[in-house]
Design a protein around this motif. Structure first.
Motif, PDB file in Angstrom:
ATOM      1  N   ARG A   1       0.806  -1.223   0.000  1.00 41.42           N
ATOM      2  CA  ARG A   1       0.000   0.000   0.000  1.00 41.42           C
ATOM      3  C   ARG A   1       0.843   1.280   0.000  1.00 41.42           C
ATOM      4  NH1 ARG A   1      -3.138  -3.127   3.718  1.00 41.42           N
ATOM      5  NH2 ARG A   1      -5.111  -3.789   2.757  1.00 41.42           N
ATOM      6  N   SER A   2       2.102   1.198   0.420  1.00 38.64           N
ATOM      7  CA  SER A   2       2.942   2.401   0.459  1.00 38.64           C
ATOM      8  C   SER A   2       3.790   2.578  -0.788  1.00 38.64           C
ATOM      9  CB  SER A   2       3.857   2.363   1.690  1.00 38.64           C
ATOM     10  OG  SER A   2       3.110   2.299   2.870  1.00 38.64           O
ATOM     11  N   GLY A   3       4.120   1.478  -1.463  1.00 40.14           N
ATOM     12  CA  GLY A   3       4.954   1.560  -2.648  1.00 40.14           C
ATOM     13  C   GLY A   3       6.332   0.951  -2.424  1.00 40.14           C
ATOM     14  N   SER A   4       7.263   1.303  -3.295  1.00 39.74           N
ATOM     15  CA  SER A   4       8.631   0.771  -3.235  1.00 39.74           C
ATOM     16  C   SER A   4       9.605   1.894  -2.910  1.00 39.74           C
ATOM     17  CB  SER A   4       9.008   0.124  -4.569  1.00 39.74           C
ATOM     18  OG  SER A   4       8.134  -0.943  -4.885  1.00 39.74           O
ATOM     19  N   PHE A   5      10.609   1.572  -2.088  1.00 37.91           N
ATOM     20  CA  PHE A   5      11.565   2.581  -1.622  1.00 37.91           C
ATOM     21  C   PHE A   5      12.990   2.066  -1.787  1.00 37.91           C
ATOM     22  CE2 PHE A   5       8.456   5.343   0.446  1.00 37.91           C
ATOM     23  CZ  PHE A   5       7.383   4.486   0.589  1.00 37.91           C
ATOM     24  N   VAL A   6      13.920   2.995  -2.029  1.00 40.70           N
ATOM     25  CA  VAL A   6      15.332   2.627  -2.094  1.00 40.70           C
ATOM     26  C   VAL A   6      15.757   2.142  -0.716  1.00 40.70           C
ATOM     27  CG1 VAL A   6      17.694   3.428  -2.532  1.00 40.70           C
ATOM     28  CG2 VAL A   6      15.794   4.304  -3.918  1.00 40.70           C
ATOM     29  N   ALA A   7      16.389   0.964  -0.679  1.00 39.12           N
ATOM     30  CA  ALA A   7      16.755   0.343   0.586  1.00 39.12           C
ATOM     31  C   ALA A   7      17.913   1.068   1.254  1.00 39.12           C
ATOM     32  CB  ALA A   7      17.130  -1.124   0.361  1.00 39.12           C
ATOM     33  N   GLN A   8      17.954   0.938   2.560  1.00 36.36           N
ATOM     34  CA  GLN A   8      19.044   1.502   3.362  1.00 36.36           C
ATOM     35  C   GLN A   8      20.170   0.475   3.450  1.00 36.36           C
ATOM     36  OE1 GLN A   8      19.239   4.462   4.893  1.00 36.36           O
ATOM     37  NE2 GLN A   8      17.160   5.257   4.718  1.00 36.36           N
ATOM     38  N   PRO A   9      21.391   0.808   2.984  1.00 33.73           N
ATOM     39  CA  PRO A   9      22.497  -0.133   3.170  1.00 33.73           C
ATOM     40  C   PRO A   9      22.865  -0.234   4.642  1.00 33.73           C
ATOM     41  CG  PRO A   9      23.301   1.940   2.287  1.00 33.73           C
ATOM     42  CD  PRO A   9      21.800   2.031   2.285  1.00 33.73           C
ATOM     43  N   GLN A  10      23.302  -1.432   5.064  1.00 33.40           N
ATOM     44  CA  GLN A  10      23.660  -1.616   6.471  1.00 33.40           C
ATOM     45  C   GLN A  10      24.875  -0.769   6.843  1.00 33.40           C
ATOM     46  OE1 GLN A  10      24.122  -5.887   6.672  1.00 33.40           O
ATOM     47  NE2 GLN A  10      22.127  -6.106   7.628  1.00 33.40           N
ATOM     48  N   SER A  11      25.893  -0.792   5.995  1.00 30.26           N
ATOM     49  CA  SER A  11      27.104  -0.024   6.248  1.00 30.26           C
ATOM     50  C   SER A  11      27.976  -0.123   5.027  1.00 30.26           C
ATOM     51  CB  SER A  11      27.868  -0.574   7.460  1.00 30.26           C
ATOM     52  OG  SER A  11      28.380  -1.853   7.162  1.00 30.26           O
TER      53      SER A  11
END
Length: 249
Positions: free
Chosen positions: A76-86
């Motif tokens: 319902r929110s869409g797709s987002f660029v993921a956060q890299p761990q480090s």
């Protein structure tokens, strides 16, 4: 981190499918930093209109990006660029010998130059040390088969690694020697494209001005600088591949 040699058959590549085009465009936005972590990817219906394709084609591309860890899909929110761990999850320190062997080619190492000297003003910027610090400066070549694979230019802080002063580095490259003997707690990578100057072109057996991929790395142990290395690869047949996963929580 992996550097791959790409076989070239001289022919033109076939035109990319719509799925490949969507995939490549989104990856380019992410890798360039234009779409930073947390950025919302256009909705499926928006991409369908933009590319003039079916929703199934768009969904296939987004699913592949999600499996690769580049984006996160939220219902319902869409797709987002993921956060890299480090950064450590993106780039690791590898032995160049292993990179060459993974290509199925024989490896050879050559020491070009080695000298002990005091740190210069430019060294202070590269390694965060005092100008009176003693350094070991090395220049080496790594071969994949008969062809130069990588030019390595390195300085080692002898205040942190005094035993390097007694090593001749003719039989073993400084990279694996350091990894075997000196622990490191932090590393910093810098990656850029450059045109080969005359000296680099000669070392890599390429034409002056040819594109090159340069990876610069600094390492520390408990806050003490250990080494700075500049690794230069011919850009026409090498690619940098980095994989990362979304942050947890």
């Amino acid at each position: 981190m992996v550097h791959n040699s790409n076989d070239r058959n001289g022919g033109e590549s076939p035109p990319a499918s719509l799925h490949q085009r969507i995939l490549g465009d989104i990856e380019a936005h992410i890798f360039s930093g234009e779409w930073p972590p947390g950025y919302r990817i256009p909705f499926e219906h928006e991409l369908t209109e933009q590319y003039g394709c079916s929703r199934m084609t768009v969904n296939k591309a987004l699913t592949q990006l999600a499996k690769g860890g580049l984006i996160e899909r939220k219902r319902r929110s869409g797709s987002f660029v993921a956060q890299p761990q480090s950064q450590a999850a993106v780039l690791e320190i590898h032995d160049i010998r292993e990179e060459v062997q993974q290509l199925g080619l024989p490896y050879r190492y050559e020491l070009l130059k080695m000298r002990k000297r005091k740190a210069s003003a430019s060294d202070r910027k590269r390694l965060d040390i005092d100008t009176d610090t003693l350094l070991l400066e090395l220049s080496c070549r790594h071969f994949a088969g008969p062809r130069p694979f990588c030019l390595e230019e390195r300085i080692i802080n002898l205040g942190a690694v005094p035993e390097a002063d007694g090593e001749d580095f003719r039989q073993v490259a400084p990279g694996p020697w350091l990894l075997d003997r000196v622990p490191w707690s932090n590393a910093e990578h810098s990656i850029r494209a450059v045109a080969a100057d005359q000296e680099t072109a000669g070392a890599l057996a390429i034409s002056e001005g040819s594109p090159c991929l340069v990876v610069e790395r600094r390492t520390w142990n408990a806050g003490q600088p250990i080494t700075h290395v500049r690794l230069t690869y011919s850009g026409d047949n090498h690619a940098l591949i980095a994989r990362f996963t979304p942050a947890q929580g």
